[in-house]
Design a protein around this motif. Sequence first.
Motif, PDB file in Angstrom:
ATOM      1  N   THR A  14       7.613 -15.570  -1.361  1.00  0.00           N
ATOM      2  CA  THR A  14       7.964 -14.397  -2.153  1.00  0.00           C
ATOM      3  C   THR A  14       9.222 -14.704  -2.941  1.00  0.00           C
ATOM      4  O   THR A  14      10.217 -15.170  -2.388  1.00  0.00           O
ATOM      5  CB  THR A  14       8.190 -13.179  -1.242  1.00  0.00           C
ATOM      6  N   VAL A  16      11.889 -13.129  -5.989  1.00  0.00           N
ATOM      7  CA  VAL A  16      12.329 -11.900  -6.652  1.00  0.00           C
ATOM      8  C   VAL A  16      13.303 -12.232  -7.772  1.00  0.00           C
ATOM      9  O   VAL A  16      13.963 -13.266  -7.761  1.00  0.00           O
ATOM     10  CB  VAL A  16      12.992 -10.918  -5.646  1.00  0.00           C
ATOM     11  N   LEU A  20      16.993  -7.427  -9.385  1.00  0.00           N
ATOM     12  CA  LEU A  20      16.542  -6.358  -8.486  1.00  0.00           C
ATOM     13  C   LEU A  20      17.677  -5.900  -7.587  1.00  0.00           C
ATOM     14  O   LEU A  20      18.531  -6.689  -7.200  1.00  0.00           O
ATOM     15  CB  LEU A  20      15.375  -6.836  -7.617  1.00  0.00           C
ATOM     16  N   THR A  24      15.396  -2.397  -3.050  1.00  0.00           N
ATOM     17  CA  THR A  24      14.040  -2.789  -3.439  1.00  0.00           C
ATOM     18  C   THR A  24      13.623  -4.066  -2.717  1.00  0.00           C
ATOM     19  O   THR A  24      12.503  -4.163  -2.203  1.00  0.00           O
ATOM     20  CB  THR A  24      13.958  -2.983  -4.970  1.00  0.00           C
ATOM     21  N   VAL A  25      14.534  -5.030  -2.646  1.00  0.00           N
ATOM     22  CA  VAL A  25      14.222  -6.296  -1.981  1.00  0.00           C
ATOM     23  C   VAL A  25      14.057  -6.081  -0.474  1.00  0.00           C
ATOM     24  O   VAL A  25      13.131  -6.624   0.142  1.00  0.00           O
ATOM     25  CB  VAL A  25      15.291  -7.360  -2.285  1.00  0.00           C
ATOM     26  N   ARG A  27      13.001  -3.437   1.042  1.00  0.00           N
ATOM     27  CA  ARG A  27      11.702  -2.790   1.257  1.00  0.00           C
ATOM     28  C   ARG A  27      10.557  -3.789   1.105  1.00  0.00           C
ATOM     29  O   ARG A  27       9.592  -3.759   1.867  1.00  0.00           O
ATOM     30  CB  ARG A  27      11.528  -1.625   0.294  1.00  0.00           C
ATOM     31  N   ALA A  28      10.675  -4.682   0.139  1.00  0.00           N
ATOM     32  CA  ALA A  28       9.644  -5.709  -0.038  1.00  0.00           C
ATOM     33  C   ALA A  28       9.586  -6.624   1.185  1.00  0.00           C
ATOM     34  O   ALA A  28       8.498  -6.972   1.660  1.00  0.00           O
ATOM     35  CB  ALA A  28       9.916  -6.528  -1.304  1.00  0.00           C
ATOM     36  N   MET A  29      10.749  -6.992   1.718  1.00  0.00           N
ATOM     37  CA  MET A  29      10.788  -7.842   2.910  1.00  0.00           C
ATOM     38  C   MET A  29      10.162  -7.108   4.094  1.00  0.00           C
ATOM     39  O   MET A  29       9.406  -7.709   4.859  1.00  0.00           O
ATOM     40  CB  MET A  29      12.222  -8.273   3.203  1.00  0.00           C
ATOM     41  N   ARG A  30      10.454  -5.828   4.230  1.00  0.00           N
ATOM     42  CA  ARG A  30       9.852  -5.031   5.296  1.00  0.00           C
ATOM     43  C   ARG A  30       8.342  -4.975   5.134  1.00  0.00           C
ATOM     44  O   ARG A  30       7.592  -5.233   6.084  1.00  0.00           O
ATOM     45  CB  ARG A  30      10.429  -3.618   5.279  1.00  0.00           C
ATOM     46  N   ASP A  31       7.891  -4.651   3.947  1.00  0.00           N
ATOM     47  CA  ASP A  31       6.462  -4.488   3.700  1.00  0.00           C
ATOM     48  C   ASP A  31       5.682  -5.779   3.890  1.00  0.00           C
ATOM     49  O   ASP A  31       4.526  -5.758   4.328  1.00  0.00           O
ATOM     50  CB  ASP A  31       6.225  -3.941   2.288  1.00  0.00           C
ATOM     51  N   GLU A  32       6.311  -6.904   3.564  1.00  0.00           N
ATOM     52  CA  GLU A  32       5.647  -8.202   3.701  1.00  0.00           C
ATOM     53  C   GLU A  32       5.928  -8.860   5.050  1.00  0.00           C
ATOM     54  O   GLU A  32       5.423  -9.943   5.320  1.00  0.00           O
ATOM     55  CB  GLU A  32       6.068  -9.132   2.561  1.00  0.00           C
ATOM     56  N   VAL A  37      13.618 -14.254   1.107  1.00  0.00           N
ATOM     57  CA  VAL A  37      12.960 -14.343  -0.198  1.00  0.00           C
ATOM     58  C   VAL A  37      13.731 -15.335  -1.061  1.00  0.00           C
ATOM     59  O   VAL A  37      14.933 -15.531  -0.875  1.00  0.00           O
ATOM     60  CB  VAL A  37      12.891 -12.981  -0.936  1.00  0.00           C
TER      61      VAL A  37
END
Length: 139
Positions: A14, A16, A20, A24-25, A27-32, A37
């Motif tokens: 991933t 980024v 950013l 936002t980052v 949340r992306a780390m949590r979601d993935e 990253v």
Amino acid sequence: MATKVREIMTGSPTSVSPELDIVTVARAMRDEDIGAVLVSDGDDLMGLVTDRDLVIRGLAAGGDPAQVKIGGIASRPTATIGPDDSLDKAAQIMRERAVRRLPVLEDGRAVGIVTLGDLAMEKDEVSALADISAARPNA
């Protein structure tokens, strides 16, 4: 037994934009479900951010997390490795540079990340680090 980085690395890392914000980052780390990253401007690797970086350099530093840019807290890559380099070379670089993650570059483009845990699971699968690295997250 694997001998090359490409055999154990996490591919398609991933990445980024440095522009950013850290929320936002995060949340992306949590979601993935990832702990790091790459920070890139196009194909140019600018650095790496871990979940620990988000806390120490981002949140603990104060300021509005929605305004703090990820590029400002990224660790500049002190070292990288190629996918066809040996696992021994990866371990040597990690030891010399005191890092736990190495971005994997091929033709100047990030193609993966290899971690200390990846190496432990491959080289010493009965070690405590290998056990911890292989365990499912406790989420």
